[in-house]
Structure formats: C-alpha cells, structure tokens
Write a protein that holds these residues in place. Structure first.
Motif, PDB file in Angstrom:
ATOM      1  N   HIS A 174     -78.575 156.307  18.910  1.00  0.00           N
ATOM      2  CA  HIS A 174     -78.871 156.675  17.521  1.00  0.00           C
ATOM      3  C   HIS A 174     -78.425 155.661  16.479  1.00  0.00           C
ATOM      4  O   HIS A 174     -79.200 155.282  15.594  1.00  0.00           O
ATOM      5  N   ASP A 175     -77.177 155.167  16.576  1.00  0.00           N
ATOM      6  CA  ASP A 175     -76.732 154.275  15.495  1.00  0.00           C
ATOM      7  C   ASP A 175     -77.489 152.945  15.511  1.00  0.00           C
ATOM      8  O   ASP A 175     -77.707 152.319  14.470  1.00  0.00           O
ATOM      9  N   ALA A 176     -77.936 152.529  16.699  1.00  0.00           N
ATOM     10  CA  ALA A 176     -78.712 151.286  16.774  1.00  0.00           C
ATOM     11  C   ALA A 176     -80.029 151.407  16.006  1.00  0.00           C
ATOM     12  O   ALA A 176     -80.572 150.403  15.525  1.00  0.00           O
ATOM     13  N   VAL A 177     -80.520 152.629  15.884  1.00  0.00           N
ATOM     14  CA  VAL A 177     -81.771 152.838  15.144  1.00  0.00           C
ATOM     15  C   VAL A 177     -81.539 152.518  13.658  1.00  0.00           C
ATOM     16  O   VAL A 177     -82.333 151.824  13.010  1.00  0.00           O
ATOM     17  N   ALA A 178     -80.398 152.998  13.133  1.00  0.00           N
ATOM     18  CA  ALA A 178     -80.064 152.669  11.736  1.00  0.00           C
ATOM     19  C   ALA A 178     -79.849 151.159  11.586  1.00  0.00           C
ATOM     20  O   ALA A 178     -80.344 150.537  10.647  1.00  0.00           O
ATOM     21  N   TRP A 179     -79.133 150.551  12.534  1.00  0.00           N
ATOM     22  CA  TRP A 179     -78.881 149.105  12.426  1.00  0.00           C
ATOM     23  C   TRP A 179     -80.178 148.312  12.511  1.00  0.00           C
ATOM     24  O   TRP A 179     -80.363 147.340  11.787  1.00  0.00           O
ATOM     25  N   GLY A 180     -81.064 148.705  13.422  1.00  0.00           N
ATOM     26  CA  GLY A 180     -82.320 147.967  13.597  1.00  0.00           C
ATOM     27  C   GLY A 180     -83.165 148.013  12.339  1.00  0.00           C
ATOM     28  O   GLY A 180     -83.671 146.983  11.868  1.00  0.00           O
ATOM     29  N   TYR A 181     -83.326 149.223  11.784  1.00  0.00           N
ATOM     30  CA  TYR A 181     -84.116 149.323  10.553  1.00  0.00           C
ATOM     31  C   TYR A 181     -83.400 148.597   9.404  1.00  0.00           C
ATOM     32  O   TYR A 181     -84.037 147.931   8.589  1.00  0.00           O
ATOM     33  N   GLY A 182     -82.058 148.724   9.355  1.00  0.00           N
ATOM     34  CA  GLY A 182     -81.307 148.063   8.289  1.00  0.00           C
ATOM     35  C   GLY A 182     -81.442 146.554   8.373  1.00  0.00           C
ATOM     36  O   GLY A 182     -81.732 145.876   7.374  1.00  0.00           O
ATOM     37  N   ARG A 183     -81.271 146.006   9.566  1.00  0.00           N
ATOM     38  CA  ARG A 183     -81.364 144.553   9.727  1.00  0.00           C
ATOM     39  C   ARG A 183     -82.775 144.065   9.408  1.00  0.00           C
ATOM     40  O   ARG A 183     -82.962 143.068   8.721  1.00  0.00           O
ATOM     41  N   GLY A 184     -83.779 144.815   9.886  1.00  0.00           N
ATOM     42  CA  GLY A 184     -85.170 144.416   9.626  1.00  0.00           C
ATOM     43  C   GLY A 184     -85.493 144.449   8.146  1.00  0.00           C
ATOM     44  O   GLY A 184     -86.206 143.568   7.635  1.00  0.00           O
ATOM     45  N   ALA A 185     -84.982 145.455   7.440  1.00  0.00           N
ATOM     46  CA  ALA A 185     -85.231 145.543   5.994  1.00  0.00           C
ATOM     47  C   ALA A 185     -84.514 144.400   5.280  1.00  0.00           C
ATOM     48  O   ALA A 185     -85.080 143.720   4.414  1.00  0.00           O
ATOM     49  N   ASP A 186     -83.266 144.164   5.653  1.00  0.00           N
ATOM     50  CA  ASP A 186     -82.458 143.084   5.062  1.00  0.00           C
ATOM     51  C   ASP A 186     -83.151 141.723   5.241  1.00  0.00           C
ATOM     52  O   ASP A 186     -83.245 140.923   4.300  1.00  0.00           O
ATOM     53  N   GLN A 187     -83.666 141.489   6.439  1.00  0.00           N
ATOM     54  CA  GLN A 187     -84.324 140.191   6.698  1.00  0.00           C
ATOM     55  C   GLN A 187     -85.553 140.002   5.816  1.00  0.00           C
ATOM     56  O   GLN A 187     -85.973 138.883   5.560  1.00  0.00           O
ATOM     57  N   ARG A 188     -86.114 141.098   5.327  1.00  0.00           N
ATOM     58  CA  ARG A 188     -87.310 141.003   4.482  1.00  0.00           C
ATOM     59  C   ARG A 188     -86.972 141.089   3.001  1.00  0.00           C
ATOM     60  O   ARG A 188     -87.856 141.209   2.164  1.00  0.00           O
ATOM     61  N   GLY A 189     -85.676 141.108   2.648  1.00  0.00           N
ATOM     62  CA  GLY A 189     -85.282 141.015   1.238  1.00  0.00           C
ATOM     63  C   GLY A 189     -84.744 142.289   0.604  1.00  0.00           C
ATOM     64  O   GLY A 189     -84.336 142.277  -0.555  1.00  0.00           O
ATOM     65  N   VAL A 190     -84.732 143.399   1.360  1.00  0.00           N
ATOM     66  CA  VAL A 190     -84.181 144.654   0.826  1.00  0.00           C
ATOM     67  C   VAL A 190     -82.652 144.531   0.734  1.00  0.00           C
ATOM     68  O   VAL A 190     -82.028 143.906   1.585  1.00  0.00           O
TER      69      VAL A 190
END
Ligand code: FAD
Ligand code: PYC
Length: 406
Positions: A174-190
């Motif tokens: 479960h926590d990896a799901v938050a990290w994955g979406y967080g990292r992906g959003a961060d890499q795109r400028g969020v």
C-alpha cells in the motif's frame, strides 16, 4: 574517499521549502487518491502547476492503513465497470512508476455460510459476468483445494456452503502506491507539501478563490478534496451537507510465518478476512467498529473478536502471535458507494465516501478525478457516484458487495 553528503536526487520527491502564492489546482490530502489525481493531471492533461497539501506525511492516512484487497466483483453495473477499469490500471502501475508495488494476483473467495449469502453470490456473479469480469459461484471443495488448511465446517458453527470466486482478486504494497504516484507527480512538476494542513477554504460568490493553510494563504480556482476520514471537516469549510459519517475500521497482522495461504478469503458471516503478505504476515480485518468516532484508536475487543472467528476457520493458528494492530477512519456512505465529482461550489471537487473500499480504486479515482478537474466535466465512469444522488433518491446500492458484514 569522500562520502557525498548532498544526495543529488530526492529518494521519492523533492522537498519545497516555500509554498507559492497561487496554483492552478490545490489537492487536499496526500493519500493515494490525491497523489494519483496529481499524477494524472500532470501526465494526461499537462496541468503541472499543482500542489498536494498533506497535514501529516504522504500515505499516512487510510492508504497506509488498509489491507490492500483489490477486486472488481461488485454488485451494481456502475461499481463493476468502475472497479474493473481500476483493476486494468493496476496491471501496469509497477512499470509506469518503475517501482515494485508487489502486486500479487491471488484469487479472492467470498465465503457463503448460508443460503441467503449464496443467493447474493449468484447475483454478483451474474452481474460480473455480464460486464466481462471473472466471477463464479463454486462449491466448498474448491475452497478446500485453494486453502487446504481451512476447517470447512468452521468449528461446526458455520459450515461453508460455497463461495464467490473472483480470479482477478489481488493484493499490493500500500505505501508504495502513494510513493509511486507521489514520485511520478513530482517528476512532472507537481509540488508535494507535507506537514501542511488546510484550515479553511475561501469561497466567494459560490466559487473557490483560495485555501487557508497552516503555512499561509494560497490563491486557486480549483480545489480537489481527497481526505477520506476527514471529509466532513473539509465539507464544513465550504458549507456542503453530505450523508458521510465516520467509523473506525481496524486491522491487524500476525508475526511472519512460512507461506501457507495463497488466496484472499473473506467471510461476511464470521465478519473476518485474511490474506498472507509477501513477507509472511497474516493480514486480517473485520467489520467497522459499531460506533461513530473521528479517531484512530484501536481496541483489545477487536483482537479478541477477530481471533475467535479466525480460529473457527483456521484452528491451527492458535499459537501464532499478533504483531501489530491499528485503525483508520472510514468515510461511510448510506449506500456503500463513493461520492465523487463536481459539487454545488464552483471549482470544488470531491473524491470521498471511500469507507472500507477505496484502496483498490486508487488508480481509477486518480484518472477520473483528474479528468473531471481538468475539463470541469464529470467523467462518464463516475456519474453514478454524484453527491446529488442522495437528494434524488437514486442510490447506488453496493452494500451486498462490501467486503465484510456491516
Ligand atoms: P487517505 O489515504 O486517508 O488520505 C487522505 C489524507 O488527507 C491523509 O493522509 C490525511 O492526513 C490528509 N488530510 C486530512 N485532512 C487534511 C487537511 N485538512 N489538510 C491536509 N491534509 C489533510 N480498501 C480497499 O479497497 N481494500 C482493502 O482491503 C481495504 N482495507 C481497509 C482496511 C482498513 C483498516 C482501513 C482503515 C481501510 C481499508 N480500505 C480498503 C479503504 C481504503 O484504505 C481507503 O478507502 C483509501 O485508502 C482512501 O484513500 P485516500 O487517498 O482517499 O485517503
Ligand atoms: O474492499 O475488499 C475490500 C475490503 C476488504 C477489507 C476491507 N475492504
């Protein structure tokens, strides 16, 4: 040798010292849903001037407290199609993120101990098959074959008569799901801002103008609320009434043991469910606590009740130790379906009513809410989940497909 003390790359996302004075979109809640919406806003709609505000740490809410069951064997056409799209999205997430989510397809059995329960299983199987979702009613011998350690009579109290078998049923980390979406959003400028609480929402003339946070005011025309168990508090800020009420939902894990249980098993009659995690822990849960509470207190009563019924199914577990227990705050709705989409306040969007069932929906919620926020048009997959269904007496009754009895 000189140790590089300045890590050139953040491990998961970039810390930002300051909030900007304005963003195109402000997302309240850094759980899986808020982070997924940020990810798809950036990836699918090119909207990157976005911040996610999280009062604690990302994934510290229900996303990091749930028992990770993923399935699409729902009861209503709206539910089946929606969760089926989520199950499809789950298949590619580890690759999308370049991060191992430990997505494991195990198969899911909802056990029937009564004729009435079997009837509901048949109903679900037929609706599922109609929409191309693999579900079928099976006999007790199939349950025994899949989980040989089970006492099929459940101590003689509640013999298993059959089950709804759903082959796509899965679990993930479960926590990896938050990290994955967080990292992906961060890499795109969020921008992701932890330790930043939303304290108020500025609405003027029926439109969102900004949010007041524990670190100052932010101007914005669009706010997405994805705060699960804190939904009633945020709705008060915009003066919207909803039938959402909060009950604690508890869970626990055992010490790690050798792999012995492949499928996910759920018993509505015994009010328990169980799966075994990748590291050997038995992940177990029960129904909601029977009282409203905005808190994450866990109780001895819960452990006693759950283990009593668990031992009826698996008496050989009597010497296995319970290692951790915890609770989350479930934002329940009267019809056990979510509340998603636009609201009477222009620029205020809602992703809520996720109760005990929202982890599996994380990808599809991110996608459909990003679409709804970006285009200000309700995504077709969520029209059955609008807030005004309660006023219009047009409920989307999913109680018969809720995981455990409520
Ligand atoms: P959350 O992960 O709770 O994120 C919301 C975030 O908002 C939190 O981090 C919170 O700190 C933050 N927040 C709140 N207020 C503010 C504020 N004012 N300002 C800033 N931030 C704020 N679902 C399944 O599909 N399968 C399961 O097996 C399952 N098991 C469950 C077991 C348990 C014990 C629990 C509690 C839930 C379970 N669920 C399950 C439900 C699932 O966990 C949730 O529906 C889902 O995780 C909700 O995700 P979210 O991102 O919307 O909310
Ligand atoms: O939605 O499948 C589910 C679930 C299982 C336990 C809690 N929720």
């Amino acid at each position: 040798f000189a140790l590089n003390k300045k890590h050139p790359e953040p491990r998961m996302f970039t810390p930002h010292a300051e909030l900007k004075s304005s963003y195109d979109v402000v997302i309240i809640g850094g759980g899986g849903h808020g982070l997924a919406a940020a990810y798809y806003l950036a990836r699918e709609h090119g909207i990157t001037n976005v911040c996610v505000l999280e009062k604690g740490y990302i994934g510290g809410g229900n996303t990091g407290r749930n028992t990770t069951i993923i399935r699409s064997n729902y009861l209503t056409p709206e539910g089946v199609q929606f969760y089926d799209e989520s199950v499809r999205l789950w298949q590619d997430l580890s690759q999308d993120f370049d991060l191992n989510l430990f997505y494991a397809n195990r198969g899911h059995f909802t056990l029937a101990h009564t004729d009435a329960a079997l009837r509901t299983m048949r109903w679900r199987a037929e609706v599922n098959k109609h929409y191309g979702v693999a579900s079928e009613v099976v006999g007790p011998e199939v349950v025994k074959e899949a989980a040989p350690m089970i006492d099929i009579t459940c101590g003689g109290h509640a013999p298993i008569l059959g089950a709804l078998y759903h082959a796509p049923g899965s679990v993930a980390r479960h926590d990896a799901v938050a990290w994955g979406y967080g990292r992906g959003a961060d890499q795109r400028g969020v921008e992701i801002h932890q330790q930043t609480e939303v304290l108020g929402i500025d609405v003027q003339g029926g439109k969102v103008k900004g949010v007041q946070t524990s670190r100052g005011y932010i101007a914005t025309g669009k706010v997405l609320c994805a705060v699960a168990g804190s939904t009633p508090r945020i709705l008060k800020m915009v003066d919207i009434k909803s039938p959402i009420y909060i009950h604690p939902l508890q869970a626990m894990v055992s010490e790690p043991v050798k792999p012995w249980l492949d499928p996910i098993l759920v018993s509505g009659s015994l009010h328990v469910y169980i799966s075994q995690s990748a590291r050997g822990e038995l992940v177990m849960g029960a129904s909601l606590d029977p009282y409203e509470l905005h808190g994450t207190r866990s109780t001895l009563d819960f452990v006693e009740g759950l283990t009593t019924h668990m031992l009826e199914m698996f008496p050989f577990l009597s010497n296995v130790k319970v290692m951790r227990q915890w609770a989350g705050m479930a934002d329940m709705t009267p019809d056990f379906a979510p509340v998603m989409g636009k609201t009477p306040v222009e620029g205020f969007y809602l992703d809520s009513g996720w109760g005990t069932w929202g982890f599996k929906a994380t990808p599809v919620c991110g996608k459909t809410m990003a679409h709804t926020v970006a285009t200000d048009t309700t995504h077709p997959l969520i029209t059955g989940f609008s807030l005004d269904r309660f006023r219009n007496y047009a409920l989307t009754g999913e109680k018969g497909a809720a995981s455990v009895g409520h």
